[in-house]
Scaffold this active site. Structure first.
Site, short mmCIF file in Angstrom:
data_model
loop_
_atom_site.label_atom_id
_atom_site.label_comp_id
_atom_site.label_asym_id
_atom_site.label_seq_id
_atom_site.Cartn_x
_atom_site.Cartn_y
_atom_site.Cartn_z
N LYS A 13 -9.37 4.67 6.31
CA LYS A 13 -9.25 6.35 6.30
C LYS A 13 -9.51 6.83 5.01
O LYS A 13 -10.29 8.04 4.85
CB LYS A 13 -8.12 6.72 7.00
CG LYS A 13 -7.99 8.27 7.48
CD LYS A 13 -7.10 8.45 8.57
CE LYS A 13 -5.66 8.01 8.11
NZ LYS A 13 -4.89 9.05 7.78
N ARG A 88 -0.60 15.10 14.23
CA ARG A 88 -0.03 13.94 14.45
C ARG A 88 0.49 13.72 15.88
O ARG A 88 0.88 12.63 16.27
CB ARG A 88 1.07 13.59 13.30
CG ARG A 88 1.00 12.36 12.74
CD ARG A 88 1.96 12.40 11.71
NE ARG A 88 2.06 11.12 10.84
CZ ARG A 88 1.60 11.19 9.66
NH1 ARG A 88 0.96 12.02 9.07
NH2 ARG A 88 1.95 10.05 9.06
N ARG A 127 -4.04 -7.29 1.00
CA ARG A 127 -4.19 -6.16 -0.08
C ARG A 127 -3.24 -6.24 -1.39
O ARG A 127 -1.95 -6.63 -1.11
CB ARG A 127 -3.84 -4.58 0.79
CG ARG A 127 -4.01 -3.61 0.00
CD ARG A 127 -4.33 -2.43 0.72
NE ARG A 127 -3.18 -1.64 1.42
CZ ARG A 127 -3.09 -0.79 2.25
NH1 ARG A 127 -4.37 0.08 2.27
NH2 ARG A 127 -2.10 -0.30 2.62
N ARG A 160 2.14 -4.40 -2.02
CA ARG A 160 3.38 -3.30 -1.79
C ARG A 160 4.42 -3.95 -0.80
O ARG A 160 3.72 -4.52 -0.01
CB ARG A 160 2.18 -2.02 -0.96
CG ARG A 160 2.08 -1.06 -1.95
CD ARG A 160 0.83 -0.11 -1.34
NE ARG A 160 1.44 0.38 0.08
CZ ARG A 160 0.79 1.30 0.76
NH1 ARG A 160 -0.38 1.99 0.35
NH2 ARG A 160 1.33 1.67 1.92
N ARG A 171 4.31 0.60 11.97
CA ARG A 171 3.23 1.56 11.97
C ARG A 171 2.45 1.83 12.86
O ARG A 171 1.81 3.16 13.44
CB ARG A 171 2.48 1.39 10.51
CG ARG A 171 3.30 1.95 9.40
CD ARG A 171 2.61 1.89 8.21
NE ARG A 171 2.71 0.74 7.45
CZ ARG A 171 1.90 0.12 6.35
NH1 ARG A 171 1.08 1.03 5.83
NH2 ARG A 171 1.87 -0.92 5.79
P1 AMP Z 1 1.41 10.22 5.65
O1 AMP Z 1 1.07 9.98 4.08
O2 AMP Z 1 0.44 11.02 6.26
O3 AMP Z 1 1.83 8.88 5.99
O4 AMP Z 1 2.90 11.21 5.59
C1 AMP Z 1 4.09 10.64 4.97
C2 AMP Z 1 5.28 11.39 5.46
O5 AMP Z 1 4.97 12.79 5.74
C3 AMP Z 1 5.54 11.21 7.16
O6 AMP Z 1 6.17 10.19 7.18
C4 AMP Z 1 6.12 12.57 7.60
O7 AMP Z 1 7.54 12.02 7.37
C5 AMP Z 1 5.42 13.46 6.75
N1 AMP Z 1 4.19 14.01 7.36
C6 AMP Z 1 3.04 13.91 7.01
N2 AMP Z 1 2.15 14.58 8.13
C7 AMP Z 1 3.18 14.96 9.00
C8 AMP Z 1 2.82 15.80 10.28
N3 AMP Z 1 1.49 16.26 10.54
N4 AMP Z 1 3.83 16.25 11.03
C9 AMP Z 1 5.26 15.65 10.83
N5 AMP Z 1 5.36 15.02 9.33
C10 AMP Z 1 4.51 14.83 8.47
#
Ligand code: AMP
Length: 216
Positions: A13, A88, A127, A160, A171
């Site tokens: 992505k 999300r 990775r 990582r 995940r």
């Molecule tokens: P990501 O990098 O997209 O995995 O986001 C990291 C963290 O940010 C997630 O684990 C959430 O705590 C928060 N987060 C990101 N996008 C959202 C969303 N659309 N709604 C709620 N929390 C979010």
């Protein structure tokens, strides 16, 4: 063009997002990146979001919705946007439909990257990342010239902590439970282009462009 990109960890992505924003000259709006930046800068929003993020929980919808709405009203979104990480959940998708209508910027197409679990496993567990400059490698597909040493900066190349099969399963489960309903929601509106992202990135990007071409 107003685009939403979706795909699990390891689906490529990030790579596709970079190429889309270059090709279409639109900003990449990643809610995860925005939240991390707010936490780094210790803003009011960052302080509110931090505890949720550290616990691996979703930040409350009203916080996220307001943050995205404000961002989409900035001048660089005039040509469109590439949303990543939002909506999300189904509730966020429904709320965003109202927001997007209000500000006249509805999602026009959804790119859903799909990769079979066994391919994701290979990608994630192989990775490696440079601990100094962040360059990404893969032990089979894109190894360093000297084992454990970054080609770019000479830093130590490591795995990582969350790039394990156990973490991948967690995940993926979260992705299936909360994000698949979002794909179904946009699918019912006829906006979703599902792309097999287990193939070479050039082929995948060509298909992404084809899908976006139908919208432009
Ligand atoms: P990501 O990098 O997209 O995995 O986001 C990291 C963290 O940010 C997630 O684990 C959430 O705590 C928060 N987060 C990101 N996008 C959202 C969303 N659309 N709604 C709620 N929390 C979010």
């Amino acid at each position: 063009m107003n685009i939403l990109i979706m795909g699990p960890a390891g689906s490529g992505k990030g790579t596709m997002s970079e190429r889309i924003i270059d090709a279409y000259d639109i900003p990449h709006i990643s809610t995860g990146d925005m939240l991390r930046e707010n936490v780094r800068n210790n803003t009011e929003l960052g302080q509110e979001a931090k505890s949720y993020m550290e616990a691996g929980k979703l930040v409350p919808d009203e916080v996220i919705n307001a943050m995205v709405e404000k961002r989409l009203l900035e001048p660089d979104c005039q040509k469109g946007y590439l949303l990543d990480g939002f909506p999300r959940t189904l509730v966020q998708a429904q709320a965003f439909s109202e927001i997007a209508e209000k500000i006249g910027k509805p999602i026009e197409t959804v790119i859903a990257l799909e990769v079979p679990m066994e391919v994701l496993e290979k990608r994630i567990t192989g990775r490696r990342v440079c601990s100094e400059c962040g360059a990404i490698y893969h032990i089979e597909g894109h190894p360093t010239k000297v084992e454990g040493v970054c080609d770019v900066c000479g830093g130590a190349v490591v795995q990582r902590k969350d790039d394990t099969i156990e973490q991948l399963k967690v995940r993926m489960e979260e992705y299936e439970n909360s994000t698949k309903p979002v794909i179904d929601y946009y699918g019912e509106k006829g906006l979703v282009h599902t792309i097999d992202a287990s193939r070479n990135r050039e082929i995948v990007f060509a298909e992404v462009q084809e899908a976006l071409g139908e919208v432009a």
